[in-house]
Design a protein around this motif. Structure first.
Motif, short mmCIF file in Angstrom:
data_model
loop_
_atom_site.label_atom_id
_atom_site.label_comp_id
_atom_site.label_asym_id
_atom_site.label_seq_id
_atom_site.Cartn_x
_atom_site.Cartn_y
_atom_site.Cartn_z
N ALA A 1 0.82 -1.18 -0.06
CA ALA A 1 -0.06 -0.11 -0.03
C ALA A 1 0.95 1.10 0.04
N ARG A 2 1.95 1.24 0.66
CA ARG A 2 2.76 2.36 0.91
C ARG A 2 3.43 2.52 -0.70
N GLY A 3 3.74 1.39 -1.33
CA GLY A 3 4.66 1.59 -2.23
C GLY A 3 3.40 1.87 -3.73
N ILE A 4 2.32 1.42 -3.54
CA ILE A 4 1.30 2.02 -4.36
C ILE A 4 1.36 3.36 -4.35
N PHE A 5 0.95 3.99 -3.20
CA PHE A 5 0.76 5.39 -2.84
C PHE A 5 1.85 6.23 -3.71
N ILE A 6 2.92 5.69 -3.26
CA ILE A 6 4.00 6.57 -3.84
C ILE A 6 4.31 6.40 -5.31
N ARG A 7 4.24 5.42 -6.00
CA ARG A 7 4.24 5.14 -7.28
C ARG A 7 2.69 5.83 -8.31
N GLU A 8 1.77 5.86 -7.47
CA GLU A 8 0.71 6.40 -8.14
C GLU A 8 0.43 8.19 -7.99
N GLN B 1 2.18 6.88 -11.92
CA GLN B 1 2.25 5.87 -12.67
C GLN B 1 1.03 4.96 -12.07
N HIS B 2 0.34 4.19 -12.99
CA HIS B 2 -0.79 3.48 -12.58
C HIS B 2 -0.28 1.91 -12.37
N VAL B 3 -0.77 1.51 -11.26
CA VAL B 3 -0.53 0.05 -11.01
C VAL B 3 -1.58 -0.65 -11.24
N PRO B 4 -1.70 -1.71 -12.02
CA PRO B 4 -3.20 -2.51 -12.12
C PRO B 4 -3.51 -3.37 -11.09
N ASN B 5 -4.90 -3.57 -10.90
CA ASN B 5 -5.22 -4.41 -9.67
C ASN B 5 -4.67 -5.71 -10.07
N PRO B 6 -4.73 -6.64 -9.01
CA PRO B 6 -4.44 -7.97 -9.12
C PRO B 6 -5.23 -8.61 -10.02
N PRO B 7 -4.69 -9.64 -10.72
CA PRO B 7 -5.69 -10.65 -11.51
C PRO B 7 -6.67 -11.14 -10.78
N PRO B 8 -7.92 -11.59 -11.37
CA PRO B 8 -8.93 -12.12 -10.65
C PRO B 8 -8.57 -13.57 -10.11
N GLY B 9 -8.76 -13.91 -8.88
CA GLY B 9 -8.64 -15.39 -8.43
C GLY B 9 -7.17 -15.46 -7.63
N VAL B 10 -6.42 -14.40 -7.91
CA VAL B 10 -5.16 -14.44 -7.24
C VAL B 10 -5.20 -14.32 -5.42
N ASN B 11 -4.53 -15.39 -4.87
CA ASN B 11 -4.50 -15.10 -3.45
C ASN B 11 -3.76 -14.06 -3.19
N THR B 12 -4.07 -12.86 -2.36
CA THR B 12 -3.18 -11.78 -1.99
C THR B 12 -2.82 -11.81 -0.50
N GLN B 13 -3.31 -12.95 0.07
CA GLN B 13 -2.83 -13.04 1.54
C GLN B 13 -1.37 -13.32 1.79
N VAL B 14 -1.05 -12.61 2.84
CA VAL B 14 0.30 -12.72 3.32
C VAL B 14 0.56 -13.79 4.25
N CYS C 1 2.37 -12.39 -10.07
CA CYS C 1 2.47 -11.30 -9.05
C CYS C 1 3.60 -10.42 -9.21
N ALA C 2 4.64 -10.89 -9.74
CA ALA C 2 6.01 -10.23 -9.51
C ALA C 2 6.15 -8.95 -10.32
N SER C 3 5.39 -9.02 -11.61
CA SER C 3 5.52 -7.71 -12.59
C SER C 3 5.14 -6.61 -12.00
N CYS C 4 4.02 -6.34 -11.06
CA CYS C 4 3.66 -5.27 -10.46
C CYS C 4 4.18 -5.13 -9.12
N HIS C 5 4.38 -6.32 -8.36
CA HIS C 5 4.79 -6.02 -6.86
C HIS C 5 6.32 -5.64 -7.01
N ARG C 6 7.03 -5.93 -8.09
CA ARG C 6 8.51 -5.29 -8.06
C ARG C 6 8.46 -3.88 -8.13
N LEU C 7 7.23 -3.41 -8.62
CA LEU C 7 7.30 -1.76 -8.69
C LEU C 7 6.91 -1.27 -7.31
#
Length: 199
Positions: free
Chosen positions: A28-35, A40-53, A77-83
């Motif tokens: 969430a902190r990374g998304i705020f800074i990125r957007e 820069q827009h960060v897309p939502n996770p694809p449907p059905g992906v487990n986002t739980q840590v 997940c990696a392509s977006c989460h690396r950002l």
């Protein structure tokens, strides 16, 4: 702890509003800074992906950073989460309410007397290294550095102008506004980034 704080990104308001109720959220902190600061827009996770840590366990009492490794190990997940995540990892010394900490307290339940569960706490060192992918000299090792990295970034400078434009006009800029935004960006830069001049 005041020595660790600088600018917007050291404010409790930013840190707490971009965290969970109990744990931090590097994503969430990374998304705020990125957007909001790099526009820069960060897309939502694809449907059905487990986002739980994964939760920490007695067998694996891992810090949040280590538990989030699945985000970068899973190609979906990696392509977006690396950002996002590496930016937030650099702010992990601030807990979920924005308080400075040198260690992360990990709590989990273990069997107690007469089979009743009891809480065990383990303190782990925090790896506060971060990175803003896409910027020159993008690595930072303490939170105060992130502000300097962003302030020196042309992308962030232009994004600040765009965000003020959006707020002032109540809409996103269009191609027809490109020249106006460019003119204001130049004036802002030439003023030494004085916000009053930008307004």
């Amino acid at each position: 702890a005041a020595a660790h704080r600088a600018g917007l990104l050291g404010h409790g308001s930013f840190l707490a509003s971009n965290a969970g109720p109990v744990e931090t959220s590097p994503t969430a902190r990374g998304i705020f800074i990125r957007e909001q600061l790099l526009c820069q827009h960060v897309p939502n996770p694809p449907p059905g992906v487990n986002t739980q840590v994964p939760e920490p366990t007695a067998e694996r009492p891992l810090a949040r950073r280590q538990r989030m490794q699945a985000h970068v190990e899973n190609p979906t997940c990696a392509s977006c989460h690396r950002l996002m995540d590496p930016i937030g990892f650099g702010l992990e010394n601030y807990d979920a309410v924005g308080k400075w900490r040198d260690q992360e307290a990990i709590e989990f339940e273990v069997p107690g007397p007469r089979g009743r569960p009891t809480t065990k706490t383990v303190s782990l060192p925090i790896d506060g290294k971060g990175e803003i992918a896409g910027l020159t000299n993008a690595s930072f090792s303490e939170p105060r550095s992130i502000g300097r990295l962003l302030a020196d970034s042309r992308a962030c400078q232009e994004c600040v102008v765009k965000q003020v434009f959006r707020y002032a006009f109540g809409r996103v800029e269009t191609p027809a506004d490109r020249e106006a935004v460019k003119t204001v960006s130049t004036a802002f830069r030439e003023s030494g980034f004085k916000f009053k001049e930008l307004l």
